[in-house]
Design a protein around this motif. Structure first.
Motif, PDB file in Angstrom:
ATOM      1  N   SER A  34       0.847  -1.188   0.000  1.00  0.00           N
ATOM      2  CA  SER A  34       0.000   0.000   0.000  1.00  0.00           C
ATOM      3  C   SER A  34       0.884   1.239   0.000  1.00  0.00           C
ATOM      4  O   SER A  34       2.049   1.187   0.385  1.00  0.00           O
ATOM      5  N   ILE A  35       0.284   2.339  -0.438  1.00  0.00           N
ATOM      6  CA  ILE A  35       0.952   3.647  -0.389  1.00  0.00           C
ATOM      7  C   ILE A  35      -0.115   4.712  -0.213  1.00  0.00           C
ATOM      8  O   ILE A  35      -1.215   4.603  -0.757  1.00  0.00           O
ATOM      9  N   GLY A  68       6.822  16.055  -1.664  1.00  0.00           N
ATOM     10  CA  GLY A  68       5.842  15.589  -0.692  1.00  0.00           C
ATOM     11  C   GLY A  68       6.357  14.468   0.179  1.00  0.00           C
ATOM     12  O   GLY A  68       7.545  14.111   0.158  1.00  0.00           O
ATOM     13  N   THR A  69       5.435  13.908   0.940  1.00  0.00           N
ATOM     14  CA  THR A  69       5.724  12.795   1.828  1.00  0.00           C
ATOM     15  C   THR A  69       4.663  11.716   1.632  1.00  0.00           C
ATOM     16  O   THR A  69       3.597  11.961   1.065  1.00  0.00           O
ATOM     17  N   SER A  70       4.982  10.532   2.128  1.00  0.00           N
ATOM     18  CA  SER A  70       4.062   9.410   2.007  1.00  0.00           C
ATOM     19  C   SER A  70       4.307   8.416   3.138  1.00  0.00           C
ATOM     20  O   SER A  70       5.281   8.513   3.878  1.00  0.00           O
ATOM     21  N   HIS A  71       3.392   7.463   3.237  1.00  0.00           N
ATOM     22  CA  HIS A  71       3.591   6.305   4.102  1.00  0.00           C
ATOM     23  C   HIS A  71       2.954   5.112   3.416  1.00  0.00           C
ATOM     24  O   HIS A  71       2.210   5.261   2.444  1.00  0.00           O
ATOM     25  N   GLY A  72       3.286   3.925   3.898  1.00  0.00           N
ATOM     26  CA  GLY A  72       2.704   2.730   3.314  1.00  0.00           C
ATOM     27  C   GLY A  72       3.391   1.491   3.820  1.00  0.00           C
ATOM     28  O   GLY A  72       4.088   1.508   4.840  1.00  0.00           O
ATOM     29  N   GLY A 113       8.435  -4.349   4.867  1.00  0.00           N
ATOM     30  CA  GLY A 113       7.996  -3.674   6.080  1.00  0.00           C
ATOM     31  C   GLY A 113       7.389  -2.312   5.795  1.00  0.00           C
ATOM     32  O   GLY A 113       7.440  -1.815   4.667  1.00  0.00           O
ATOM     33  N   PRO A 114       6.807  -1.699   6.820  1.00  0.00           N
ATOM     34  CA  PRO A 114       6.151  -0.399   6.649  1.00  0.00           C
ATOM     35  C   PRO A 114       7.140   0.754   6.605  1.00  0.00           C
ATOM     36  O   PRO A 114       8.288   0.611   7.027  1.00  0.00           O
ATOM     37  N   TRP A 115       6.676   1.890   6.101  1.00  0.00           N
ATOM     38  CA  TRP A 115       7.454   3.130   6.145  1.00  0.00           C
ATOM     39  C   TRP A 115       6.497   4.298   6.374  1.00  0.00           C
ATOM     40  O   TRP A 115       5.306   4.210   6.095  1.00  0.00           O
ATOM     41  N   ARG A 116       7.054   5.364   6.912  1.00  0.00           N
ATOM     42  CA  ARG A 116       6.342   6.619   7.098  1.00  0.00           C
ATOM     43  C   ARG A 116       7.373   7.724   7.073  1.00  0.00           C
ATOM     44  O   ARG A 116       8.395   7.632   7.743  1.00  0.00           O
ATOM     45  N   TYR A 137      12.275   1.465   0.799  1.00  0.00           N
ATOM     46  CA  TYR A 137      11.117   1.867   1.597  1.00  0.00           C
ATOM     47  C   TYR A 137      11.179   1.374   3.037  1.00  0.00           C
ATOM     48  O   TYR A 137      10.833   2.100   3.963  1.00  0.00           O
ATOM     49  N   ALA A 138      11.603   0.143   3.250  1.00  0.00           N
ATOM     50  CA  ALA A 138      11.589  -0.427   4.595  1.00  0.00           C
ATOM     51  C   ALA A 138      12.840  -0.088   5.407  1.00  0.00           C
ATOM     52  O   ALA A 138      12.973  -0.520   6.546  1.00  0.00           O
ATOM     53  N   GLY A 139      13.765   0.684   4.834  1.00  0.00           N
ATOM     54  CA  GLY A 139      14.938   1.141   5.565  1.00  0.00           C
ATOM     55  C   GLY A 139      15.901   0.034   5.959  1.00  0.00           C
ATOM     56  O   GLY A 139      16.558   0.125   6.991  1.00  0.00           O
TER      57      GLY A 139
END
Length: 155
Positions: A73-74, A95-99, A104-107, A140-142
Motif C-alpha cells: 500500500s501507499i 511531498g511525503t508518504s507512508h505505506g 515492512g512499513p514506512w512513514r 522503503y523499509a529502511g
C-alpha cells in the motif's frame, strides 16, 4: 513527443499530477476507474531510482508493475505538498508518504533518515504526462543501512 495542441494552466497541470498520485494510492486506477497509464502520452518517459528510464507506455507499465509488486500500500500526504510552477509545461511536487513495502512499513519522518520523502518533476502538456522523474529512496523499509556508516548508530 506530439505537437502542443492545447494551452494548459499551472492548476490544470497540477490536477493531472494529483490524479496520477491518487492513482498510486488507488492501486493504479484513476478516479474514473481507468488505468494510470491513461494519464501518459504514448511516448512519455518515467525515471525511477534503481530502475532507470522507461520510455513509452509499455515500459512505463513494466516499471510500475515491477515497483508495484514490492508495495502492499501507499498513501501520499496531499495536505503537505509543495508545488513549484515554472511558467512552462514543467511543474515540481515535493511531498511525503507512508505505506507498506513487502519488507515492512514506512512513514516519512519515522525515522528521520528513512523513506517517505520524495520529489517528482513533471512535464505535462495536452492533458497528458509527457515526462516524470521520480526522486526518492527506493529502500522503503529502511533495510539498506549497512552500507552507510552514519546510519549504524541510528538503527
Amino acid at each position: 513527443m506530439a505537437l502542443t495542441m492545447e494551452t494548459m494552466t499551472d492548476e490544470q497541470r497540477k490536477s493531472v499530477a494529483v490524479e496520477y498520485l491518487k492513482a498510486f494510492d488507488n492501486g493504479g486506477k484513476t478516479s474514473s476507474g481507468g488505468s494510470i497509464l491513461d494519464l501518459f502520452a504514448d511516448d512519455a518517459q518515467v525515471f525511477f531510482p534503481k530502475w532507470g528510464l522507461a520510455s513509452g507506455k509499455d515500459e512505463i507499465g513494466k516499471l510500475f508493475g515491477d515497483v508495484g509488486d514490492t508495495l502492499k500500500s501507499i498513501s501520499h500526504h496531499y495536505a503537505h505538498f509543495n508545488w513549484i510552477f515554472s511558467g512552462s509545461d514543467v511543474i515540481v511536487c515535493e511531498g511525503t508518504s507512508h505505506g507498506e513495502h513487502r519488507d515492512g512499513p514506512w512513514r516519512a519522518g519515522v525515522p528521520a533518515w528513512g523513506a517517505g520523502n520524495w520529489c517528482d518533476v513533471f512535464e505535462i502538456r495536452d492533458w497528458k504526462i509527457q515526462r516524470v522523474y521520480i526522486y526518492l529512496d527506493p529502500d522503503y523499509a529502511g533495510q539498506d543501512t549497512a552500507r552507510y556508516p552514519w546510519l549504524k548508530s541510528r538503527v
